[in-house]
Motif scaffolding. Structure first.
Motif, short mmCIF file in Angstrom:
data_model
loop_
_atom_site.label_atom_id
_atom_site.label_comp_id
_atom_site.label_asym_id
_atom_site.label_seq_id
_atom_site.Cartn_x
_atom_site.Cartn_y
_atom_site.Cartn_z
N LEU A 122 8.67 -0.52 -7.78
CA LEU A 122 7.99 -0.19 -6.50
C LEU A 122 8.94 -0.43 -5.34
N HIS A 127 6.97 4.70 -6.71
CA HIS A 127 6.48 3.77 -7.73
C HIS A 127 6.49 4.54 -9.07
N ASN A 157 1.61 7.69 0.38
CA ASN A 157 2.54 6.56 0.25
C ASN A 157 3.40 6.65 -1.01
N ASN A 158 4.04 5.54 -1.34
CA ASN A 158 4.90 5.46 -2.53
C ASN A 158 4.21 5.94 -3.81
N VAL A 159 2.96 5.50 -4.00
CA VAL A 159 2.21 5.87 -5.21
C VAL A 159 1.93 7.37 -5.21
N ASP A 222 -5.39 5.12 -3.40
CA ASP A 222 -4.61 3.88 -3.33
C ASP A 222 -4.93 3.23 -1.98
N VAL A 223 -4.40 2.05 -1.78
CA VAL A 223 -4.66 1.30 -0.55
C VAL A 223 -4.28 2.11 0.70
N SER A 226 -0.23 -0.38 2.75
CA SER A 226 0.66 -0.84 1.68
C SER A 226 1.38 -2.11 2.11
N MET A 227 1.94 -2.80 1.11
CA MET A 227 2.69 -4.03 1.40
C MET A 227 3.83 -3.70 2.37
N LEU A 263 -4.54 -0.16 -8.21
CA LEU A 263 -4.90 -1.55 -7.93
C LEU A 263 -3.70 -2.29 -7.28
N PRO A 264 -3.90 -3.28 -6.44
CA PRO A 264 -5.18 -3.87 -6.08
C PRO A 264 -6.02 -2.93 -5.20
N1 NVA Z 1 0.92 1.49 -2.11
C1 NVA Z 1 0.75 0.13 -2.57
C2 NVA Z 1 0.85 0.10 -4.07
C3 NVA Z 1 0.59 -1.23 -4.71
C4 NVA Z 1 0.67 -1.16 -6.22
C5 NVA Z 1 1.79 -0.76 -1.92
O1 NVA Z 1 2.95 -0.36 -1.81
O2 NVA Z 1 1.45 -1.87 -1.51
#
Ligand code: NVA
Length: 303
Positions: A122, A127, A157-159, A222-223, A226-227, A263-264
């Motif tokens: 990630l 990801h 996003n990344n996902v 997805d969220v 993101s982080m 997840l989360p």
């Molecule tokens: N898009 C989220 C994925 C977490 C698995 C993040 O980067 O936080």
């Protein structure tokens, strides 16, 4: 795999994805292997992790290898020590480097100086391990990829990027519904379009979740935050408010449609409360598949 490293989902060809899925299914039946006997893997995590960390650790161990977990503060990638030095030292000590990082550039720099394979666990942009696990899940649920359409609702996003690229690579239709300004970037969209043309799949971008889920076999989210994006929270919560996946949205899909989330998950944000327990939800199968596909990735990349 032809590529020495797995930094992006574009490092794997359609044939390699097919092999990884076959191998993932094999490891699901026969969990233990000898591919990593006598080998060590460094797991470097600059961000929090549950699924990725545990599934890689267990995968390495069940293949006979040894893993060493290194947190952000222990290494100080690029601060305490230049990435080039970390790469050259670890290459002398371990056989694989697995990195979760804030920047795709760190993966690029690490792989440039590493003589052992580097795996993206990630980054801000991608990801790929999640996308491969998702393909394995979709493959299992629909006995292949024929006539499968994914509707991704939410942040580009990344996902979303890795999943869209993966779908386009294997010929799965993909549509993303996001608020204006939060979809997949133009450059990436061009690459997805190119791959979709080659695989005979469709790819489209919309800002209407209802339009996106029409005819979808997979509804994915997805969220929204993101982080690393925590400072944008208030703004994002407002902008994404019409993009929640909930029972009412899912009620517009076919009885065989599945719901996926890496997840989360956040109740009352990207999903309504209780959605993980919805009959369409396959999120825990999806999480389990991280383990199986990552064994396939490790076994393949080490040879
Ligand atoms: N898009 C989220 C994925 C977490 C698995 C993040 O980067 O936080």
């Amino acid at each position: 795999m032809k590529s020495k490293h797995l930094l992006s989902i574009t490092d794997v060809s359609p044939e390699e994805i097919a092999d990884l899925i076959k191998s993932g299914l094999y490891f699901k039946e026969s969990p233990f292997g000898s591919d990593l006997i006598g080998k060590s893997a460094a797991l470097i995590f600059e961000k929090p992790s549950l699924r990725t960390k545990v599934s890689f650790d267990v995968a390495v161990n069940q293949l006979g290898g040894h893993s060493i977990y290194l947190s952000k503060d222990e290494i100080g990638l690029g601060t305490r020590e230049p990435i080039s030095d970390v790469a050259r030292v670890l290459s002398r000590l371990v056989d694989i480097i697995i990195l979760r990082t804030f920047s795709q550039d760190n993966l690029r720099d690490l792989s440039e100086y590493s003589s052992v394979p580097v795996i993206n666990a990630l980054s801000d942009q991608e990801h790929p391990c999640q996308a491969l696990a998702d393909l394995l899940t979709i493959y299992e649920k629909f006995s292949g990829f024929k006539n499968v359409k994914i509707a991704y609702i939410g942040d580009g996003n990344n996902v979303a990027v890795s999943l869209a690229l993966a779908a386009a690579t294997v010929g799965v239709d993909f549509v993303i519904a996001s608020p204006p300004g939060y979809s997949i970037s133009r450059n990436v969209a061009e690459e997805i379009n190119k791959r979709s043309l080659q695989s005979n799949a469709s790819f489209s971008i919309t800002s209407d979740p209802l339009e996106a889920i029409s005819g979808a076999n997979v509804v994915y989210t997805d969220v929204w935050i993101s982080m690393g994006q925590e400072q944008e929270s208030n703004d994002r919560l407002k902008k994404f408010s019409g993009f929640q996946v909930n029972e009412s949205l899912l009620s517009n899909t076919d009885s065989s449609t599945i719901f996926m989330h890496p997840l989360p998950a956040h109740n009352e944000q990207e999903i309504s409360k209780g959605l993980l327990e919805h009959p369409k939800s396959v999120v825990f199968d999806q999480a389990e598949n991280r383990l199986h596909i990552q064994k396939a990735i490790l076994a393949n990349i080490i040879h």
